[in-house]
Every structure is written in structure tokens, then in C-alpha cells.
Design a protein around this motif. Sequence first.
Motif, mmCIF file in Angstrom:
data_model
loop_
_atom_site.group_PDB
_atom_site.id
_atom_site.type_symbol
_atom_site.label_atom_id
_atom_site.label_comp_id
_atom_site.label_asym_id
_atom_site.label_seq_id
_atom_site.Cartn_x
_atom_site.Cartn_y
_atom_site.Cartn_z
ATOM 1 N N VAL A 99 17.946 13.576 15.826
ATOM 2 C CA VAL A 99 18.989 13.510 15.019
ATOM 3 C C VAL A 99 20.371 13.088 15.582
ATOM 4 O O VAL A 99 20.362 13.862 16.667
ATOM 5 N N THR A 100 21.115 12.000 15.212
ATOM 6 C CA THR A 100 22.244 12.056 15.716
ATOM 7 C C THR A 100 23.226 11.580 14.397
ATOM 8 O O THR A 100 22.997 11.888 13.265
ATOM 9 N N SER A 101 24.505 11.003 14.697
ATOM 10 C CA SER A 101 25.474 10.855 13.575
ATOM 11 C C SER A 101 26.483 11.762 13.606
ATOM 12 O O SER A 101 26.434 12.800 12.932
ATOM 13 N N ASP A 102 27.478 11.652 14.429
ATOM 14 C CA ASP A 102 28.756 12.615 14.591
ATOM 15 C C ASP A 102 28.143 13.916 14.376
ATOM 16 O O ASP A 102 29.073 14.774 13.712
ATOM 17 N N LEU A 103 27.525 14.521 15.004
ATOM 18 C CA LEU A 103 26.990 15.772 15.254
ATOM 19 C C LEU A 103 28.385 16.605 15.981
ATOM 20 O O LEU A 103 28.841 16.343 17.025
ATOM 21 N N ASP A 104 28.557 17.883 15.666
ATOM 22 C CA ASP A 104 29.410 18.921 16.421
ATOM 23 C C ASP A 104 28.522 20.308 16.281
ATOM 24 O O ASP A 104 27.269 20.293 15.865
ATOM 25 N N GLU A 105 29.165 21.139 16.827
ATOM 26 C CA GLU A 105 28.488 22.448 16.932
ATOM 27 C C GLU A 105 28.090 22.934 15.605
ATOM 28 O O GLU A 105 27.291 23.712 15.461
ATOM 29 N N TYR A 106 28.901 22.850 14.569
ATOM 30 C CA TYR A 106 28.755 23.460 13.285
ATOM 31 C C TYR A 106 27.474 22.594 12.698
ATOM 32 O O TYR A 106 26.723 23.119 11.894
ATOM 33 N N ALA A 107 27.562 21.097 12.850
ATOM 34 C CA ALA A 107 26.255 20.525 12.101
ATOM 35 C C ALA A 107 25.021 20.866 12.709
ATOM 36 O O ALA A 107 24.291 21.074 12.211
ATOM 37 N N ILE A 108 25.139 21.024 14.142
ATOM 38 C CA ILE A 108 24.005 21.653 14.810
ATOM 39 C C ILE A 108 23.369 22.885 14.260
ATOM 40 O O ILE A 108 22.298 23.071 14.080
ATOM 41 N N GLY A 123 15.868 17.833 18.529
ATOM 42 C CA GLY A 123 16.587 17.325 19.635
ATOM 43 C C GLY A 123 17.899 16.769 18.792
ATOM 44 O O GLY A 123 17.671 16.155 17.636
ATOM 45 N N TYR A 124 19.105 16.807 19.591
ATOM 46 C CA TYR A 124 20.252 16.400 18.854
ATOM 47 C C TYR A 124 20.884 15.274 19.868
ATOM 48 O O TYR A 124 21.014 15.719 20.906
ATOM 49 N N GLY A 125 21.276 14.467 19.466
ATOM 50 C CA GLY A 125 22.248 13.220 20.181
ATOM 51 C C GLY A 125 23.701 13.638 19.743
ATOM 52 O O GLY A 125 24.002 13.422 18.407
ATOM 53 N N VAL A 126 24.320 13.800 20.710
ATOM 54 C CA VAL A 126 25.896 14.044 20.332
ATOM 55 C C VAL A 126 26.875 13.197 21.194
ATOM 56 O O VAL A 126 26.713 12.983 22.172
ATOM 57 N N GLY A 127 27.915 12.746 20.411
ATOM 58 C CA GLY A 127 28.679 11.558 20.901
ATOM 59 C C GLY A 127 30.235 12.092 20.780
ATOM 60 O O GLY A 127 30.974 12.554 21.544
ATOM 61 N N THR A 128 30.836 11.281 19.828
ATOM 62 C CA THR A 128 32.237 11.678 19.588
ATOM 63 C C THR A 128 32.819 12.833 19.538
ATOM 64 O O THR A 128 33.659 13.020 20.471
ATOM 65 N N GLN A 129 32.155 13.834 19.076
ATOM 66 C CA GLN A 129 32.898 15.345 19.015
ATOM 67 C C GLN A 129 32.709 15.869 20.201
ATOM 68 O O GLN A 129 33.647 16.623 20.454
ATOM 69 N N SER A 166 35.513 18.508 20.545
ATOM 70 C CA SER A 166 35.306 18.913 19.380
ATOM 71 C C SER A 166 36.518 19.678 18.739
ATOM 72 O O SER A 166 36.531 20.732 18.270
ATOM 73 N N GLY A 167 37.553 18.706 18.781
ATOM 74 C CA GLY A 167 38.939 18.983 18.230
ATOM 75 C C GLY A 167 39.792 19.519 18.954
ATOM 76 O O GLY A 167 40.987 19.687 18.744
ATOM 77 N N HIS A 168 39.271 19.925 20.274
ATOM 78 C CA HIS A 168 40.319 20.497 21.377
ATOM 79 C C HIS A 168 40.245 19.484 22.683
ATOM 80 O O HIS A 168 39.488 20.139 23.565
#
Length: 439
Positions: free
Chosen positions: A288-297, A307-313, A318-320
Motif C-alpha cells: 500500500v502507498t498513498s500519503d502514509l505516515d506512522e499513524y496510517a501505518i 509492505g508500505y511505500g512512504v513518500g511525502t510524510q 512527518s510534520g517536523h
Amino acid sequence: MSSVSDPTGTTSTALLTDHYELTMLEAALAAGTADRRSVFELFPRRLPEGRRYGVVAGVGRALDAIERFRFDEQVLSVLREGDVVDSTTLDWLADYRFSGDIWGYAEGEAYFPYSPLVVVESSFAEAVVLETLLLSIYNHDSAIASAASRMTMAAGERPCIEMGSRRTHEEAAVAAARAAYITGFATTSNLAARQRYGVPTAGTSAHSFTLLHDTEEDAFRAQIASLGKGTSLLVDTYDVTEAVRLGVELAGPELGAVRLDSGDLGVLAHQVRKQLDDLGATTTRIIVTSDLDEYAIAGLAAAPVDGYGVGTQLVTGSGHPTCGFVFKLVAREGEDGEMVSVAKKSKDKISIGGRKFALRRLGPDGRAQAEIVGIGEPPENDGNDRPLLVPLVAGGQIVGRETLERARERHVASRAELPLPAQMLSKGQPVIETQHVGG
């Protein structure tokens, strides 16, 4: 290894600094204080709001950058033509070589408020010009590593894939891939990170590849023919159910994976898992992908995701996106030749004077209990405490280089020894307190 600012590893890093570092140098040379023995420290006054621990990254990149911090003729001409500093200072810079000592937390290590992450001992002149360079590398890389650590912790045994290159500056993307790998990401999409640092890369296709072809079937056939049945098919360009059916029909149960990049990922994952199993593709993974962060994971922990694909966050921390590290003079040579502690007393921006030493106080169970920072001398080790500062530069020579694999191993061990609340993603205080002793 090259630094991200220079793919070839040959260009000077001396202009990756602020103008005022060199004007301070000029004034100190004129005042006769430039050669005073000094101790600078890079440290955080606090963790980003709500974070329970941070992770040190960028050490290797910083060492590369220090080694190439040279004022060659090209650099000097920029300073000369811009009338940045006077001729005396230019002459001094032409011969610049850092000849002091640097100690620091090793890459992948956890840190807390006032952890002395870097300790630089040299003349004032040699150290002060490194301030901006060190801060820019450590602030960025540690922010990425701190966010990535939370993501890999939330993911557990499921792999995380770094794919944020298109969401940040092209050179920051390389550093981000490196920092994420140190904190447990399995691969990156960024090929420059592979070239420069040996970070494993992976990737298959995007929606444009499907849209290029007349039908989704044509696209899948082409990808399977090229990459094999073990490839990952992107199945949400049109209709997910039909794409999954088609993928298994073309590749058979050997289909490596399907990727979901939109919609309610948890619901879709359950639906797709059942469909794959019904089709006999029981070993086909779901990525899965799509704007994931630790909370979504963490929210997908109960879903049949592999598995997770992580990009922007990831690449924005991730906000910091920065750690708020500072670089302060904490001791310098007095008129009598003895070292004198100095400290900034400004409201909300205090520093603590004196050369620091640090260890992680561990309990009988091996869990961290406190960050013990000694002022002026090392704190007493009660037997099973772990010293944190390691030599990085000795007499101007780089001595602290290590492999990324060693940094990955260190991070796993460092995170594992933290108290259990470190695993909580909710906002809270640092999981261990920092205690200053001595001074």
C-alpha cells in the motif's frame, strides 16, 4: 562516500555556510582571539513537540563534508569578488584544515533534550566556520531518521519502502533515502542513494505506464514480460477487482505483489486479500502507498498488508522537518590559559556551559533509565551504563566512518533498549529524562 551536495565528491563544501561565520572569523583574527582553544557543542534544547525520542543521522555525511571543507582558489575568488572578508582572513582561509578533535553520538543512536550530539574541540577559528554545515546536515537527516524510526516501529516486521524523491529537493531526497535506510527502511526508489551510499533500490511502474497502453491487459502483459511474474502490479488505475483478476490470470499464482495507491486502504486490502486467496494467489503480497505516515501505518496493522511505500510524510519529517539543533560555544581558553565555561542565558534559549560527556543509564533489565550528561568530566558509570560519545575526528583525521549496516544495527539496539512508552505514537514527554551532573 560523497556528500549529497556534490555527486562527484570533489567540490569544496566551504561555501555551504553563512556569511556571518566568516565575518566572525575576520573579527576574531583582528582581535587576536581566533586561536583560543574552544569547545563547541551541537545539541537539541528539546525534542519536537510530542515526540518521545529522536534519532541521530547524518554523521557519515558530515564527516565527508568536513574532509572537503577547503577554501580553494574558486571558493576564495567568490569571497574576494564579493568583498566578504579582508585579505588577512582570505590568507588564513587559504590554508584552512581542521586539525582538532570531534566526538559525537554514533549514527542511528537515540537522543534526548540536551544530548551533546557533537563536541568539537579546536581553536575558535577552526570550529566556528563548521557551524552552518554541521547544523544543516544534522538537522535535516536526523529529522528524517526520527520520523522513519516511528514508521518502521509502527510497521513491525512488514517492510517500508522509501519513495519520497519527488516530494523534496532533489539532493535532500538522496540524504532522506540514506537516513531512512539507517532507521530500518528496506529499500528506496532513489538511484542516486544507491550510487553514493549503497542503499538498495526497488520499483516497478506508475499509473502512466498503464495509461500508455490501449488496455490494462496490454500494460500488465508488457510489465510481466519484462520484469517477470514476481513483479508488483499497480491495480487501482481503473477497477481494482478487475485488475486483480487480470493480474492473476496473466501471471498466475506466482504474481509477486499488487499495489494499492488510493481509496480506503484497509477495506481494500481485506477485499483484495480474499480475492487473491480465492484465485489461488495465496503468496501474492499486498503493498500500500498513498500519503502514509506512522499513524496510517499503525492504523493498518490489522489489515492484510505486506509492505508500505512512504513518500511525502517521510521526506518532510512527518510534520517536523527539522530538529531544532543548535551549535554553541560552551568553553574557551581564558587569559591564564585555563578553560573557562561559557553559556548563553537568553530567555528560552539557554545553553549549559562546560565540555560535556554522556552515557545512557541502563537498569538491571537493560532498559534505558536516563541520559546522564557530565559537565567538565565523564559521569560515573555504575557498571552497565553505556557511553554515548565516540571519536569522529582525531587531530584533524577522520576516524569515525562506518558502514550503513552498522548504523542500522545500532538503531535497532538503541531503540530496543528504550522504555516501552517509546513505542506509543501519541504525544508525550521524552521517555527518559536528561540529568546533568558535575560542573
